[in-house]
Design a protein around this motif. Sequence first.
Motif, mmCIF file in Angstrom:
data_model
loop_
_atom_site.group_PDB
_atom_site.id
_atom_site.type_symbol
_atom_site.label_atom_id
_atom_site.label_comp_id
_atom_site.label_asym_id
_atom_site.label_seq_id
_atom_site.Cartn_x
_atom_site.Cartn_y
_atom_site.Cartn_z
ATOM 1 N N ASP A 1 -18.898 7.965 -49.890
ATOM 2 C CA ASP A 1 -18.611 9.170 -50.678
ATOM 3 C C ASP A 1 -19.267 10.402 -50.080
ATOM 4 O O ASP A 1 -18.658 11.470 -50.012
ATOM 5 C CB ASP A 1 -19.096 8.984 -52.120
ATOM 6 C CG ASP A 1 -18.330 7.897 -52.856
ATOM 7 O OD1 ASP A 1 -17.113 7.756 -52.613
ATOM 8 O OD2 ASP A 1 -18.954 7.192 -53.679
ATOM 9 N N VAL A 2 -20.518 10.275 -49.676
ATOM 10 C CA VAL A 2 -21.235 11.404 -49.082
ATOM 11 C C VAL A 2 -22.032 10.915 -47.878
ATOM 12 O O VAL A 2 -22.288 9.717 -47.720
ATOM 13 C CB VAL A 2 -22.194 12.085 -50.094
ATOM 14 C CG1 VAL A 2 -21.432 12.703 -51.250
ATOM 15 C CG2 VAL A 2 -23.272 11.124 -50.591
ATOM 16 N N LEU A 3 -22.420 11.880 -47.059
ATOM 17 C CA LEU A 3 -23.300 11.640 -45.920
ATOM 18 C C LEU A 3 -24.600 12.394 -46.170
ATOM 19 O O LEU A 3 -24.578 13.570 -46.559
ATOM 20 C CB LEU A 3 -22.651 12.145 -44.631
ATOM 21 C CG LEU A 3 -23.537 12.198 -43.374
ATOM 22 C CD1 LEU A 3 -23.941 10.796 -42.924
ATOM 23 C CD2 LEU A 3 -22.809 12.940 -42.249
ATOM 24 N N ILE A 4 -25.736 11.727 -45.960
ATOM 25 C CA ILE A 4 -27.044 12.344 -46.133
ATOM 26 C C ILE A 4 -27.760 12.377 -44.785
ATOM 27 O O ILE A 4 -27.807 11.365 -44.070
ATOM 28 C CB ILE A 4 -27.891 11.555 -47.149
ATOM 29 C CG1 ILE A 4 -27.258 11.627 -48.543
ATOM 30 C CG2 ILE A 4 -29.320 12.075 -47.197
ATOM 31 C CD1 ILE A 4 -27.913 10.717 -49.561
ATOM 32 N N LEU B 1 -33.150 18.357 -47.130
ATOM 33 C CA LEU B 1 -32.214 17.246 -46.981
ATOM 34 C C LEU B 1 -30.804 17.804 -47.123
ATOM 35 O O LEU B 1 -30.537 18.611 -48.017
ATOM 36 C CB LEU B 1 -32.481 16.183 -48.040
ATOM 37 C CG LEU B 1 -31.494 15.001 -48.144
ATOM 38 C CD1 LEU B 1 -32.261 13.729 -48.507
ATOM 39 C CD2 LEU B 1 -30.427 15.258 -49.210
ATOM 40 N N GLN B 2 -29.897 17.375 -46.249
ATOM 41 C CA GLN B 2 -28.511 17.829 -46.285
ATOM 42 C C GLN B 2 -27.603 16.759 -46.890
ATOM 43 O O GLN B 2 -27.722 15.577 -46.556
ATOM 44 C CB GLN B 2 -28.020 18.166 -44.874
ATOM 45 C CG GLN B 2 -26.560 18.606 -44.820
ATOM 46 C CD GLN B 2 -26.110 19.034 -43.441
ATOM 47 O OE1 GLN B 2 -25.656 20.143 -43.242
ATOM 48 N NE2 GLN B 2 -26.232 18.144 -42.463
ATOM 49 N N ILE B 3 -26.709 17.178 -47.767
ATOM 50 C CA ILE B 3 -25.680 16.301 -48.340
ATOM 51 C C ILE B 3 -24.334 16.867 -47.953
ATOM 52 O O ILE B 3 -24.040 18.040 -48.221
ATOM 53 C CB ILE B 3 -25.809 16.230 -49.867
ATOM 54 C CG1 ILE B 3 -27.206 15.756 -50.281
ATOM 55 C CG2 ILE B 3 -24.729 15.322 -50.459
ATOM 56 C CD1 ILE B 3 -27.602 16.185 -51.673
ATOM 57 N N VAL B 4 -23.506 16.050 -47.312
ATOM 58 C CA VAL B 4 -22.181 16.449 -46.845
ATOM 59 C C VAL B 4 -21.143 15.630 -47.586
ATOM 60 O O VAL B 4 -21.281 14.402 -47.705
ATOM 61 C CB VAL B 4 -22.036 16.222 -45.321
ATOM 62 C CG1 VAL B 4 -20.681 16.706 -44.829
ATOM 63 C CG2 VAL B 4 -23.166 16.902 -44.555
ATOM 64 N N GLY B 5 -20.114 16.279 -48.088
ATOM 65 C CA GLY B 5 -19.053 15.570 -48.794
ATOM 66 C C GLY B 5 -17.700 15.801 -48.153
ATOM 67 O O GLY B 5 -17.562 16.628 -47.244
ATOM 68 N N PRO B 6 -16.670 15.098 -48.604
ATOM 69 C CA PRO B 6 -15.315 15.353 -48.116
ATOM 70 C C PRO B 6 -14.880 16.768 -48.476
ATOM 71 O O PRO B 6 -15.412 17.379 -49.414
ATOM 72 C CB PRO B 6 -14.469 14.307 -48.853
ATOM 73 C CG PRO B 6 -15.427 13.332 -49.427
ATOM 74 C CD PRO B 6 -16.716 14.048 -49.638
ATOM 75 N N ARG B 7 -13.914 17.290 -47.774
ATOM 76 C CA ARG B 7 -13.367 18.606 -48.123
ATOM 77 C C ARG B 7 -12.925 18.612 -49.587
ATOM 78 O O ARG B 7 -12.387 17.640 -50.088
ATOM 79 C CB ARG B 7 -12.198 18.960 -47.216
ATOM 80 C CG ARG B 7 -12.610 19.211 -45.766
ATOM 81 C CD ARG B 7 -11.426 19.541 -44.870
ATOM 82 N NE ARG B 7 -10.872 20.852 -45.182
ATOM 83 C CZ ARG B 7 -9.639 21.071 -45.630
ATOM 84 N NH1 ARG B 7 -8.828 20.042 -45.848
ATOM 85 N NH2 ARG B 7 -9.214 22.287 -45.857
#
Length: 465
Positions: A374-377, A434-440
């Motif tokens: 779901d997400v990338l940390i 800390l970075q959280i990346v999600g889908p567009r």
Amino acid sequence: MAADLNNAPTAAELVTAYAAGTLSPVEATTAALETIRERDADYNAYVLVDPDRALASARAAERRWRDRAPLGPLDGVPMSIKDLFLTRGWPTLRGSRRVDPDQPWDVDSPVAARLREGGLVLLGKTTTPEMGWKGVCDNPLTGITRNPWDTSRTSGGSSGGSAVAVATGMGPLSVGTDGGGSIRIPAAFCGVVGFKPTHGRVPQYPLSSLAVLAHAGPMARTVTDVALLLDALALPDHRDPYHLGPHDGPYSRAADRDVRGVTAAFSADLGYVRVDPEVAAVVASAAQALRDAGMRVEAADPGFPDPLPAFDVLWCAGAAKWLDVFDGRADDVDPGLRAVIERGLAYSAGDYLAAEAERLALAVRMGEFHTRHDVLITPTVPIPAFAAGHDVPPGSGMSGWPEWTPFTYPFNMTHQPAISVPVGFTAAGLPIGLQIVGPRHAEELVLAVARAVERGPGRASGGGR
């Protein structure tokens, strides 16, 4: 000298007090202006402050709250705006001697227009490196912007002035731009929250020459405040051909959703980044706390090689277009920017198209990755803030700013939402993000995970601060 992140009220606290009648927008704006007068000489966060206009806006907001007719959820909240956004009545100099201040300045960017429509009180404009070209914050016009936790260190950039203003109580909210990490880098270095939403979620005008990479987004001390400000900003504007349609429901409500069961890939290094041991340990501890709180967190890398060569082509080619702003001359601009422009002029159309093809392939790869996670940390930046006045860490041997921020620029290329949340400090007292990346288009999910990080260990379900 360290930032004071505890005494100044958040935007959410201000509007609660406005509604209860225990505080007025005029009182809050007066306090913010006084803090700027007291503190900004140490930090250089603001390039322009306009007390008269700010107080006039605050008095109008005070009347609306008295009549129980606020223009929006943030009516009367004092804030700043980065000096890359056109803001009616104020010059937008972009940190450059080459921009003529003697112009009409009678157009609002979409960001400035939405802020006025929501009743927010604009205190002034914040510093940026010239044209926002690099990951630290100094320029030939106004000098160096300094880190609020250690003034010998950089604030990060290019939205460094905005991050410092928020961190030091000089207005609880700000809006920055991000073409390669320019919201997230200073958020990490200054210990605040900075959100780069999906490309086009916050409309821009005029479009940057880096439009394929450029995002705009909110900065604040809390995830709740960031979500509230995004609600005000994320409205369509016909002047931006990349703008997205209206979103479903308020982001401020989505931020408190339960994230137990959400799957997160934790990548400590993307498979190729060297990370400072203190940064690595703090971020790993934060990822473990999410696992303990009920999220499904597993170690996994997206599996792409460093896209820096392609990013460099896109960035430098876009920067070369700034020669139009400079009337074809770059002899008296930041020397580093001049070198970037020269490099951009040397790239061919074929080089640009090949880089764009790599950008699109990276976006497809990340889309597939998010079918499994779901997400990338990740860490936001692999190092703590370094000495101010340098484009790269002294003694590092690096040739350009993207080399020390490899976790941020890939997700400008893919147009994904990405947020930086503070999670701790080095032994020297410097913040770590800390970075959280999600889908567009997954702003709600990214905000919810960020809120879980902010709440701390064992609390992945919704609730108050």
